[in-house]
Scaffold this active site. Sequence first.
Site, PDB file in Angstrom:
ATOM      1  N   CYS A  73       0.836  -1.190   0.000  1.00 55.18           N
ATOM      2  CA  CYS A  73       0.000   0.000   0.000  1.00 55.18           C
ATOM      3  C   CYS A  73       0.883   1.257   0.000  1.00 55.18           C
ATOM      4  O   CYS A  73       1.835   1.343   0.775  1.00 55.18           O
ATOM      5  CB  CYS A  73      -0.870  -0.055   1.246  1.00 55.18           C
ATOM      6  SG  CYS A  73      -1.848   1.378   1.501  1.00 55.18           S
ATOM      7  N   CYS A 164      -8.410  -0.544   0.531  1.00 55.36           N
ATOM      8  CA  CYS A 164      -7.589  -0.967   1.661  1.00 55.36           C
ATOM      9  C   CYS A 164      -7.332  -2.461   1.516  1.00 55.36           C
ATOM     10  O   CYS A 164      -8.265  -3.258   1.469  1.00 55.36           O
ATOM     11  CB  CYS A 164      -8.314  -0.649   2.965  1.00 55.36           C
ATOM     12  SG  CYS A 164      -7.409  -1.205   4.392  1.00 55.36           S
ATOM     13  N   GLN A 287     -14.462 -10.488  16.603  1.00 53.85           N
ATOM     14  CA  GLN A 287     -13.077 -10.580  16.125  1.00 53.85           C
ATOM     15  C   GLN A 287     -12.997 -10.212  14.650  1.00 53.85           C
ATOM     16  O   GLN A 287     -13.863 -10.604  13.867  1.00 53.85           O
ATOM     17  CB  GLN A 287     -12.545 -11.996  16.328  1.00 53.85           C
ATOM     18  CG  GLN A 287     -12.285 -12.361  17.781  1.00 53.85           C
ATOM     19  CD  GLN A 287     -11.023 -11.723  18.343  1.00 53.85           C
ATOM     20  OE1 GLN A 287     -10.252 -11.083  17.630  1.00 53.85           O
ATOM     21  NE2 GLN A 287     -10.829 -11.874  19.635  1.00 53.85           N
ATOM     22  N   TYR A 316     -15.674 -10.869  29.942  1.00 53.42           N
ATOM     23  CA  TYR A 316     -15.468 -10.055  28.726  1.00 53.42           C
ATOM     24  C   TYR A 316     -15.918 -10.892  27.525  1.00 53.42           C
ATOM     25  O   TYR A 316     -15.168 -11.091  26.574  1.00 53.42           O
ATOM     26  CB  TYR A 316     -14.006  -9.634  28.570  1.00 53.42           C
ATOM     27  CG  TYR A 316     -13.393  -8.995  29.806  1.00 53.42           C
ATOM     28  CD1 TYR A 316     -13.477  -7.620  30.004  1.00 53.42           C
ATOM     29  CD2 TYR A 316     -12.739  -9.767  30.765  1.00 53.42           C
ATOM     30  CE1 TYR A 316     -12.912  -7.027  31.127  1.00 53.42           C
ATOM     31  CE2 TYR A 316     -12.173  -9.183  31.900  1.00 53.42           C
ATOM     32  CZ  TYR A 316     -12.258  -7.822  32.068  1.00 53.42           C
ATOM     33  OH  TYR A 316     -11.694  -7.249  33.176  1.00 53.42           O
ATOM     34  N   GLU A 337     -20.350  -9.344  30.302  1.00 52.64           N
ATOM     35  CA  GLU A 337     -19.948  -8.370  29.277  1.00 52.64           C
ATOM     36  C   GLU A 337     -20.587  -7.021  29.599  1.00 52.64           C
ATOM     37  O   GLU A 337     -21.704  -6.949  30.074  1.00 52.64           O
ATOM     38  CB  GLU A 337     -20.404  -8.901  27.912  1.00 52.64           C
ATOM     39  CG  GLU A 337     -20.545  -7.890  26.802  1.00 52.64           C
ATOM     40  CD  GLU A 337     -19.222  -7.272  26.354  1.00 52.64           C
ATOM     41  OE1 GLU A 337     -18.221  -7.996  26.256  1.00 52.64           O
ATOM     42  OE2 GLU A 337     -19.213  -6.045  26.136  1.00 52.64           O
ATOM     43  N   ASP A 394     -11.044 -12.507  28.474  1.00 57.04           N
ATOM     44  CA  ASP A 394     -10.634 -11.988  27.154  1.00 57.04           C
ATOM     45  C   ASP A 394     -10.813 -10.472  27.172  1.00 57.04           C
ATOM     46  O   ASP A 394     -11.659  -9.925  26.475  1.00 57.04           O
ATOM     47  CB  ASP A 394     -11.507 -12.641  26.066  1.00 57.04           C
ATOM     48  CG  ASP A 394     -11.086 -12.243  24.656  1.00 57.04           C
ATOM     49  OD1 ASP A 394     -10.080 -11.515  24.513  1.00 57.04           O
ATOM     50  OD2 ASP A 394     -11.766 -12.657  23.696  1.00 57.04           O
ATOM     51  N   CYS A 421      -5.131  -9.405  24.011  1.00 58.69           N
ATOM     52  CA  CYS A 421      -4.746  -8.683  22.789  1.00 58.69           C
ATOM     53  C   CYS A 421      -3.604  -7.715  23.073  1.00 58.69           C
ATOM     54  O   CYS A 421      -3.272  -6.883  22.235  1.00 58.69           O
ATOM     55  CB  CYS A 421      -5.948  -7.967  22.184  1.00 58.69           C
ATOM     56  SG  CYS A 421      -6.830  -6.936  23.341  1.00 58.69           S
TER      57      CYS A 421
END
Length: 466
Positions: A73, A164, A287, A316, A337, A394, A421
């Site tokens: 890109c 993109c 996700q 979560y 959550e 998570d 993450c």
Amino acid sequence: MDLKKNDELVIIIDDLGSQGEGIGHVDGYALFVKGALPGERVRVRLMKQKKTYGFARLIEVLEPSSERVEAVCPVSSSCGGCTWQHISYREQLAFKEKRVRDCLTRIGGVDLDRVTWLPILGMDEEPWHYRNKAQFPVREDERGIPQKGFFASHSHRLIPVGDCEIQHPVINQVIDTILKFMREYHVRAYQEQEHRGLVRHIYVRHGYHTGQIMVCVVINGSSLPHSEKMVERLCKIQGMTSIYLNVNKEKTNVILGKEMKRIYGDPYIEDTIGDIRYRISPQSFYQVNPRQTEKLYQTALSFADLKGDEIVWDLYCGIGTISLFLAKNAKHVTGVELVPQAIENARENARINGIQNVEFHCGSAGEIAEKLYRNQDLGTHRQKSQKANVVVVDPPRKGCDAALLDTIVKMQPDKIVYVSCDPATLARDVKMLGENGYRLEKVQACDMFPQGGHVETVACLQRVDM
Ligand code: SAH
């Protein structure tokens, strides 16, 4: 050596920082150089100096690394979305794995010789066109023509971009269709300085396995002129399932406003992971790399190693993805959550998949876990929460709420499966749990974000008698 701003230097890059920037040294003084790779000899210009380190701009690569590849890109170094395009995919994976290792040893204090380390799970196919979700700002260019793009760093100046390359192609097609509609019907893009104009963002989501598409146009107003024409055009794209306007009249960087107006189709789209079907609302987390998600959840399932009689908490939990994945092998799963729409999705998802041994609670993981632990009343959706043998967490990048970790430590589950993450906060939490009777047993990194620097990790912690 006396260094000052704008000095030009030739240095050897010998390490990589947490954001993927190259690190070189001048007489022991560390210089961070975006876009430079370990092993490279580079010419740089000094931009900013701190006491023990500084930042330099890459001017020329004199001797390139064998892992350097041409970025696909043209705006990869400035857009900030996927800044690792100049690194071969093999090396991206190696760097990510190293980052997880470094965090766990340096921040977590873990002795990795005592941990089962599984090699990082990369994408088997081309690591491109994988994303199922895009949120692009829309602004007018100097001719007044609406463009999608990204904001130049530290500014709100829009740099227009074409397709993109990490998005699923249909997402680019949807955005082009909306921009074309805007240009033809003279629908103005938002002008931030004047707080005028209408379309602020275009948000698109795609169900990889179902082909269903959700579109959400964020507007600085209450309605979109000629929206029926936009809907008509969008509906020519196969899979169009749900179209919303989102009203956001605030002067804010937050993308979505509170009010959602559905102008076409269903309130949600559906996607499948393994043999489970999920409904996803626009506000719910899901996700972004569907081809890797199944591997991630399979790892969580295998680390949980359920025999069928376990009580599991999934904190979560989003729309209940992991909860439902685990439910078939557990006695009962409780998901928690914060986002109400996600909890609605989770309950609905249990119902449409005929899964009954689950319950979902809306609220902060720290608070709800404490209430579950104390057996306090949580209102109508209460079934039979009991203390958990297995806890899955998570959390977002900031890691687990301290209150939640306290509750877990008090409750003493046999096992904790941590899906993370951000390896730095994972390592911080692993350290705290390590000091309270949990040993890190297994680690599996998984690449959810090819071409970008983020890395996902699944860790398994086991209670040990202290
Ligand atoms: N396990 C899910 C979601 C993971 S993302 C999946 O794989 O799809 C993290 C989730 O945590 C998001 O859905 C976010 O809304 C939620 N969240 C953020 N802060 C929270 C908190 N304090 N308590 C409970 N949930 C929270």
